[in-house]
Scaffold this active site. Structure first.
Site, PDB file in Angstrom:
ATOM      1  N   LYS A 111      -5.656   3.338  -6.489  1.00 32.72           N
ATOM      2  CA  LYS A 111      -6.771   2.567  -5.922  1.00 32.72           C
ATOM      3  C   LYS A 111      -8.092   3.310  -6.011  1.00 32.72           C
ATOM      4  O   LYS A 111      -9.144   2.682  -6.147  1.00 32.72           O
ATOM      5  CB  LYS A 111      -6.465   2.160  -4.469  1.00 32.72           C
ATOM      6  CG  LYS A 111      -5.363   1.127  -4.393  1.00 32.72           C
ATOM      7  CD  LYS A 111      -5.198   0.565  -3.001  1.00 32.72           C
ATOM      8  CE  LYS A 111      -4.118  -0.512  -3.001  1.00 32.72           C
ATOM      9  NZ  LYS A 111      -3.722  -0.923  -1.666  1.00 32.72           N
ATOM     10  N   LYS A 193       3.719  -8.158  -9.655  1.00 33.86           N
ATOM     11  CA  LYS A 193       4.182  -8.615  -8.344  1.00 33.86           C
ATOM     12  C   LYS A 193       3.195  -9.659  -7.816  1.00 33.86           C
ATOM     13  O   LYS A 193       1.976  -9.522  -8.040  1.00 33.86           O
ATOM     14  CB  LYS A 193       4.230  -7.395  -7.423  1.00 33.86           C
ATOM     15  CG  LYS A 193       4.791  -7.641  -6.060  1.00 33.86           C
ATOM     16  CD  LYS A 193       4.838  -6.334  -5.295  1.00 33.86           C
ATOM     17  CE  LYS A 193       5.046  -6.575  -3.817  1.00 33.86           C
ATOM     18  NZ  LYS A 193       5.037  -5.366  -3.023  1.00 33.86           N
ATOM     19  N   LYS A 196      -2.291 -11.614  -3.728  1.00 29.72           N
ATOM     20  CA  LYS A 196      -3.526 -12.399  -3.562  1.00 29.72           C
ATOM     21  C   LYS A 196      -4.638 -11.825  -4.445  1.00 29.72           C
ATOM     22  O   LYS A 196      -5.409 -12.564  -5.056  1.00 29.72           O
ATOM     23  CB  LYS A 196      -3.913 -12.351  -2.086  1.00 29.72           C
ATOM     24  CG  LYS A 196      -5.238 -12.983  -1.750  1.00 29.72           C
ATOM     25  CD  LYS A 196      -5.091 -14.426  -1.336  1.00 29.72           C
ATOM     26  CE  LYS A 196      -6.396 -14.935  -0.749  1.00 29.72           C
ATOM     27  NZ  LYS A 196      -6.814 -16.201  -1.198  1.00 29.72           N
TER      28      LYS A 196
END
Ligand code: SF4
Length: 333
Positions: A111, A193, A196
């Site tokens: 990230k 996967k 959202k």
């Protein structure tokens, strides 16, 4: 009875990946454990986020959880920021956590690449997770494969605190992973996967028409270029979804029709859309009832936070005392 803690971010949409991968399992856990389920809004602000919609997304996630079967009588359902002790314990635990450990976390490495300037909160995120769990002295945490490293860190932090401040006692139990048959659901792109942030989801509360509009363009077995080309159901995410939403006899028919090129992918998806909509209909119905009574939802979350704060207060009283803080006095006349 063991105690379970688990959290979900207020993404604004409970999708079928969350539901099949985690929440359906939470619903089952309520029968066997003392469960605390938390909408983790403090985690949701780690990167850039929309402040204007955070409150609504939080309530909407709570509605999704209640509609999916989380029972606020048997379980404690609450919002993380309504229990300020999460942030307090996080700070205290941050002082014990080596930066090197945090920098080694795979999720941080992934990230942090998305940021030009990495916020410190992204690095400290796993310490907040540890605080979430340890605050309630939870024994068990249902974890997906992408969270095992964070749970291991929570265990290490618990050991460290116990060694330093426990006075010979293991005040914090080392939280163990609760291994379940949780499923990993792929998104409509058929690859990553369901998530959202990747825009590859179907919401649990979406209407039959919305479900169909999302399934229609979804990726299938690339071998089926023409309707007459035989397919391989095992290579198709639509088939995997049939396994979750269609009766066994239908799943067998899907495999046969696919391998024998007896129908087109749109026919196959239509059957899936109908079965998915039928499975989710009772959840949608309950969510509609809850949405019509937002004050009732807020009341459930308030009651959950009161229960959670009582437990958190007991833990923090011991933690503050063992860590040597001066006890807050009472006013004298
Ligand atoms: S027929 Fe169904 S299972 Fe086969 S490739 Fe098409 S969508 Fe997938």
């Amino acid at each position: 009875m063991g105690r379970v803690f688990s959290g979900i971010q207020p993404s604004g949409e409970l999708h079928i990946g969350n539901w099949l991968g985690a929440i359906a399992n939470w619903v089952r856990l309520q029968d066997r454990y003392d469960c605390l389920f938390c909408v983790v809004d403090l985690h949701a602000i780690t990167g850039k986020y929309e402040a204007a919609t955070l409150a609504e997304r939080t309530r909407e996630m709570a509605i999704g959880l209640l509609a999916a079967g989380i029972d606020p009588v048997r379980s404690t359902l609450f919002v993380q920021s309504h229990v300020p002790e999460h942030s307090e314990l996080q700070w205290l635990l941050t002082t014990l956590t080596p930066i090197g450990e945090l920098e080694r976390m795979t999720q941080f490495k992934d990230k942090s690449q998305r940021f030009e300037s990495v916020p410190a909160g992204l690095l400290a995120y796993p310490v907040l997770m540890a605080a979430d769990i340890l605050l309630y002295r939870a024994d068990l945490v249902p974890v997906g494969e992408d969270q095992t490293q964070h749970l291991e860190l929570s265990r290490e932090i618990a050991r460290k605190w116990n060694a330093e401040f426990g006075g010979g006692e293991d005040f914090f139990p080392e939280p163990a992973p609760l291994l379940t048959q949780a499923k990993r659901i792929r998104g409509l792109d058929g690859e990553a996967k369901m998530s959202k942030s990747l825009g590859n989801t179907i919401g649990v509360l979406e209407s039959p028409e919305e479900i169909w509009q999302k399934l229609r363009p979804a990726k299938t077995d690339p071998a089926r270029v023409r309707k007459s080309d035989p397919g391989h159901p095992e290579d198709c995410n639509i088939y995997s979804l049939h396994e979750q939403f269609s009766p066994a006899a239908t799943v067998a028919t899907v495999a046969e029709n696919c391998r024998g090129a007896k129908w087109g992918c749109l026919d196959c998806k239509k059957v899936l859309a109908d079965n998915m909509a039928a499975t989710l209909a009772p959840i949608r119905q309950r969510a509609a009832e809850l949405r019509a009574r937002p004050a009732r939802v807020d009341e459930i979350l308030h009651d959950g936070a009161v229960k959670a704060r009582a437990l958190a207060g007991e833990t923090m009283a011991v933690v503050r005392e063992r860590m040597g803080f001066l006890k807050a006095g009472t006013a004298t006349a």
